[in-house]
Design a protein around this motif. Structure first.
Motif, PDB file in Angstrom:
ATOM      1  N   VAL A 256       2.463 -14.280  79.931  1.00 11.36           N
ATOM      2  CA  VAL A 256       2.522 -12.842  79.688  1.00 11.36           C
ATOM      3  C   VAL A 256       3.956 -12.340  79.717  1.00 11.36           C
ATOM      4  CG1 VAL A 256       0.185 -12.366  80.504  1.00 11.36           C
ATOM      5  CG2 VAL A 256       2.084 -12.341  82.146  1.00 11.36           C
ATOM      6  N   ALA A 257       4.177 -11.252  78.989  1.00 12.94           N
ATOM      7  CA  ALA A 257       5.473 -10.588  78.900  1.00 12.94           C
ATOM      8  C   ALA A 257       5.220  -9.097  78.679  1.00 12.94           C
ATOM      9  CB  ALA A 257       6.288 -11.170  77.744  1.00 12.94           C
ATOM     10  N   PRO A 258       6.236  -8.246  78.859  1.00 13.09           N
ATOM     11  CA  PRO A 258       6.040  -6.816  78.605  1.00 13.09           C
ATOM     12  C   PRO A 258       5.620  -6.564  77.158  1.00 13.09           C
ATOM     13  CG  PRO A 258       8.051  -7.177  79.844  1.00 13.09           C
ATOM     14  CD  PRO A 258       7.566  -8.535  79.417  1.00 13.09           C
ATOM     15  N   PRO A 259       4.793  -5.551  76.923  1.00 12.64           N
ATOM     16  CA  PRO A 259       4.332  -5.266  75.561  1.00 12.64           C
ATOM     17  C   PRO A 259       5.462  -4.727  74.696  1.00 12.64           C
ATOM     18  CG  PRO A 259       3.651  -3.509  77.050  1.00 12.64           C
ATOM     19  CD  PRO A 259       4.254  -4.584  77.912  1.00 12.64           C
ATOM     20  N   THR A 260       5.330  -4.936  73.392  1.00 11.16           N
ATOM     21  CA  THR A 260       6.335  -4.423  72.456  1.00 11.16           C
ATOM     22  C   THR A 260       5.722  -3.546  71.366  1.00 11.16           C
ATOM     23  OG1 THR A 260       6.151  -6.370  71.016  1.00 11.16           O
ATOM     24  CG2 THR A 260       7.803  -6.444  72.772  1.00 11.16           C
ATOM     25  N   GLY A 261       4.397  -3.535  71.263  1.00 11.12           N
ATOM     26  CA  GLY A 261       3.754  -2.803  70.176  1.00 11.12           C
ATOM     27  C   GLY A 261       2.869  -1.667  70.623  1.00 11.12           C
ATOM     28  N   GLY A 263       0.952  -1.684  73.278  1.00  7.40           N
ATOM     29  CA  GLY A 263      -0.208  -2.157  74.014  1.00  7.40           C
ATOM     30  C   GLY A 263       0.044  -2.187  75.509  1.00  7.40           C
ATOM     31  N   ALA A 264      -0.792  -2.979  76.212  1.00 10.10           N
ATOM     32  CA  ALA A 264      -0.694  -3.049  77.666  1.00 10.10           C
ATOM     33  C   ALA A 264       0.096  -4.257  78.141  1.00 10.10           C
ATOM     34  CB  ALA A 264      -2.095  -3.080  78.274  1.00 10.10           C
ATOM     35  N   ILE A 265      -0.016  -5.378  77.430  1.00 10.29           N
ATOM     36  CA  ILE A 265       0.604  -6.627  77.862  1.00 10.29           C
ATOM     37  C   ILE A 265       0.740  -7.548  76.649  1.00 10.29           C
ATOM     38  CG2 ILE A 265      -1.577  -7.774  78.437  1.00 10.29           C
ATOM     39  CD1 ILE A 265       1.485  -7.964  80.709  1.00 10.29           C
ATOM     40  N   MET A 266       1.789  -8.344  76.617  1.00  9.06           N
ATOM     41  CA  MET A 266       1.978  -9.341  75.552  1.00  9.06           C
ATOM     42  C   MET A 266       1.491 -10.688  76.058  1.00  9.06           C
ATOM     43  SD  MET A 266       3.020 -10.167  72.508  1.00  9.06           S
ATOM     44  CE  MET A 266       4.171  -8.900  71.901  1.00  9.06           C
ATOM     45  N   THR A 267       0.855 -11.480  75.185  1.00  9.88           N
ATOM     46  CA  THR A 267       0.322 -12.777  75.596  1.00  9.88           C
ATOM     47  C   THR A 267       0.649 -13.877  74.597  1.00  9.88           C
ATOM     48  OG1 THR A 267      -1.795 -12.416  74.450  1.00  9.88           O
ATOM     49  CG2 THR A 267      -1.657 -11.698  76.751  1.00  9.88           C
ATOM     50  N   ARG A 268       0.737 -15.084  75.161  1.00  8.99           N
ATOM     51  CA  ARG A 268       0.736 -16.328  74.390  1.00  8.99           C
ATOM     52  C   ARG A 268      -0.209 -17.266  75.124  1.00  8.99           C
ATOM     53  NH1 ARG A 268       2.824 -13.302  71.470  1.00  8.99           N
ATOM     54  NH2 ARG A 268       4.712 -13.529  70.197  1.00  8.99           N
ATOM     55  N   SER A 269      -1.280 -17.694  74.455  1.00 11.47           N
ATOM     56  CA  SER A 269      -2.334 -18.449  75.117  1.00 11.47           C
ATOM     57  C   SER A 269      -2.424 -19.875  74.589  1.00 11.47           C
ATOM     58  CB  SER A 269      -3.693 -17.757  74.913  1.00 11.47           C
ATOM     59  OG  SER A 269      -3.717 -16.505  75.560  1.00 11.47           O
ATOM     60  N   LEU A 270      -2.687 -20.802  75.515  1.00 11.60           N
ATOM     61  CA  LEU A 270      -2.970 -22.182  75.153  1.00 11.60           C
ATOM     62  C   LEU A 270      -4.440 -22.442  75.429  1.00 11.60           C
ATOM     63  CD1 LEU A 270       0.175 -22.120  76.284  1.00 11.60           C
ATOM     64  CD2 LEU A 270      -0.013 -24.556  75.779  1.00 11.60           C
ATOM     65  N   ILE A 271      -5.111 -23.180  74.516  1.00 13.95           N
ATOM     66  CA  ILE A 271      -6.584 -23.234  74.540  1.00 13.95           C
ATOM     67  C   ILE A 271      -7.195 -24.635  74.680  1.00 13.95           C
ATOM     68  CG2 ILE A 271      -6.945 -21.037  73.401  1.00 13.95           C
ATOM     69  CD1 ILE A 271      -7.133 -22.491  70.744  1.00 13.95           C
ATOM     70  N   VAL A 303       1.443  -2.061  80.975  1.00 12.73           N
ATOM     71  CA  VAL A 303       1.442  -0.609  80.784  1.00 12.73           C
ATOM     72  C   VAL A 303      -0.023  -0.194  80.621  1.00 12.73           C
ATOM     73  CG1 VAL A 303       2.230   1.312  79.373  1.00 12.73           C
ATOM     74  CG2 VAL A 303       3.697  -0.703  79.664  1.00 12.73           C
ATOM     75  N   LEU A 304      -0.594   0.346  81.699  1.00 13.80           N
ATOM     76  CA  LEU A 304      -2.021   0.660  81.709  1.00 13.80           C
ATOM     77  C   LEU A 304      -2.259   2.161  81.637  1.00 13.80           C
ATOM     78  CD1 LEU A 304      -3.365  -1.746  84.492  1.00 13.80           C
ATOM     79  CD2 LEU A 304      -3.570  -2.021  82.016  1.00 13.80           C
ATOM     80  N   ALA A 313      -5.034  -2.631  75.493  1.00 12.83           N
ATOM     81  CA  ALA A 313      -4.704  -3.386  74.281  1.00 12.83           C
ATOM     82  C   ALA A 313      -3.893  -4.612  74.672  1.00 12.83           C
ATOM     83  CB  ALA A 313      -3.919  -2.511  73.308  1.00 12.83           C
ATOM     84  N   VAL A 314      -4.477  -5.782  74.482  1.00 13.85           N
ATOM     85  CA  VAL A 314      -3.812  -7.043  74.800  1.00 13.85           C
ATOM     86  C   VAL A 314      -3.113  -7.541  73.538  1.00 13.85           C
ATOM     87  CG1 VAL A 314      -4.137  -9.421  75.585  1.00 13.85           C
ATOM     88  CG2 VAL A 314      -5.522  -7.567  76.576  1.00 13.85           C
ATOM     89  N   GLU A 315      -1.783  -7.541  73.559  1.00 14.56           N
ATOM     90  CA  GLU A 315      -1.017  -7.971  72.393  1.00 14.56           C
ATOM     91  C   GLU A 315      -0.976  -9.498  72.309  1.00 14.56           C
ATOM     92  OE1 GLU A 315       2.838  -6.157  72.502  1.00 14.56           O
ATOM     93  OE2 GLU A 315       2.047  -4.114  72.531  1.00 14.56           O
ATOM     94  N   HIS A 316      -0.972 -10.004  71.074  1.00 13.89           N
ATOM     95  CA  HIS A 316      -0.935 -11.445  70.823  1.00 13.89           C
ATOM     96  C   HIS A 316      -0.142 -11.692  69.540  1.00 13.89           C
ATOM     97  CE1 HIS A 316      -4.045 -10.768  67.775  1.00 13.89           C
ATOM     98  NE2 HIS A 316      -4.747 -10.103  68.685  1.00 13.89           N
TER      99      HIS A 316
END
Length: 355
Positions: A256-261, A263-271, A303-304, A313-316
């Motif tokens: 996770v990182a601070p949002p840029t668009g 939203g509430a939070i930025m994410t990069r997920s591994l699955i 940012v909630l 809004a979870v950014e991806h």
């Protein structure tokens, strides 16, 4: 294997797509069923060239659906993740994207009678013994696929599918926070081990020398980071009551990182070994929930919105996914009903051959 074809419907559900089967059309023995599905998908092979899989975990998925004998449900849904380049089929998780197509599939196959305008389908999720309600637009007894709803990661628009959950907390781990805390240190990294529909390990991207805004391709190529994340994942498995997860598709690992668009939070997920092109539905739900715990690494950068009902809004990498969370102090983890918008589309209906 028998040369006869097997009835199969291919559907896009959310930002995934998969093969949908009636349970009666597949072997009842799980080992025989999984062997058949590996053959159908073309696994193990990085290209899945001899099957209908799309050479990506997001397109190598299966829904098995049956009419439910449970009094409070219409259908039962089993999700199976068919690994692309391994001889593995996993039932250790739910999939909220493939779930988005289950209601329409149930109507298409005559398991549920459609109402006029909208049909609510009560779905029992076999993977975790939990429930969902899908509200599907219907007309003249059939699902409606065309519409105005848009979700990031899917081009164009389609009819909305609303999915609601009241018992997602602890779906696989037995508790929303299986360690009893929103901050657990593993390998020198502060993590939130959480399960609100999907077991997820939430970590700051900066703890891995990353910004959290890297592309999917950049992260895929960073072997040192992937090795460290996998080491943490293997350690997290027993802590999350999942046991040895070396051959399991959970927990998912999310940076996770601070949002840029906005939203509430930025994410990069591994699955968990490939980097997700966006983020899974239940994965996003778990990450959004982690943001609400002050001690979580996600909370310091999230940012909630205020209020008892929050649209998070979870950014991806390809946009964002909006999760509606309702605060309820009397519910497990302080959360009431969770819901989100998805779309689905029937791609083809026919027979698939495994021999």
């Amino acid at each position: 294997m028998a040369p006869d074809g097997i009835a199969c419907m291919m559907m896009r559900g959310g930002t995934s797509k998969g093969a949908y089967f009636l349970a009666d059309n597949l072997p009842s023995d799980p080992t025989e069923r999984d062997r058949l599905l590996l053959r159908i998908m073309g696994s193990p092979d990085p290209r899945q060239i001899d099957g209908i899989g799309g050479a990506d975990p997001l397109t190598s998925k299966v829904a098995v659906v049956r009419a439910s004998t449970r009094p409070d449900f219409d259908v039962d849904y089993l999700f199976l993740q068919v690994f692309v380049d391994q001889d593995l089929v996993s039932d250790s998780q739910n999939c909220g994207n493939i779930l988005a197509g289950v209601g329409a599939f149930a109507i298409e196959r005559g398991l549920v009678e459609a109402g006029e305008g909208e049909t609510a389908i009560r779905i029992f999720m076999e993977n975790t013994a939990q429930s969902a309600v899908a509200r599907v637009r219907t007309e003249n007894g059939r699902p409606v696929y065309a519409g105005e709803a848009r979700i990031d990661g899917v081009p164009g628009s389609a009819a909305p599918v609303y999915l609601a959950f009241t018992d997602a907390a602890g779906s696989s781990c037995g508790a929303l926070l299986p360690t009893g805390s929103a901050a657990t240190e593993i390998d020198g990294v502060t993590c939130t081990l959480i399960d609100n529909g999907m077991p997820v390990v939430v970590m700051r991207a900066t703890d891995f020398g990353l910004t959290g805004y890297e592309s999917r391709e950049e992260l895929e190529a960073n072997e040192a980071v992937k090795v460290r994340i996998e080491r943490i994942r293997l350690a997290a498995g027993p802590l999350m009551n999942l046991g040895d997860v070396a051959k399991k598709s959970v927990p998912k690992m999310t940076l996770v990182a601070p949002p840029t668009g906005g939203g509430a939070i930025m994410t990069r997920s591994l699955i968990p070994h490939r980097v997700h092109a966006s983020i899974g539905v239940f994965g996003a739900l778990s990450v959004a929930t982690a943001c609400m715990f002050p001690e979580s690494p996600a909370a310091s950068m999230a940012v909630l919105p205020a209020g008892e009902e929050k649209t998070v809004a979870v950014e991806h990498p390809t946009g964002n996914m909006e999760i509606l969370l309702r605060v309820d102090q009397d519910a497990p983890g302080g959360l009431g009903e969770c819901s989100f918008l998805r779309t689905t589309r029937k791609l083809f209906d026919g027979q698939v051959f495994a021999a």
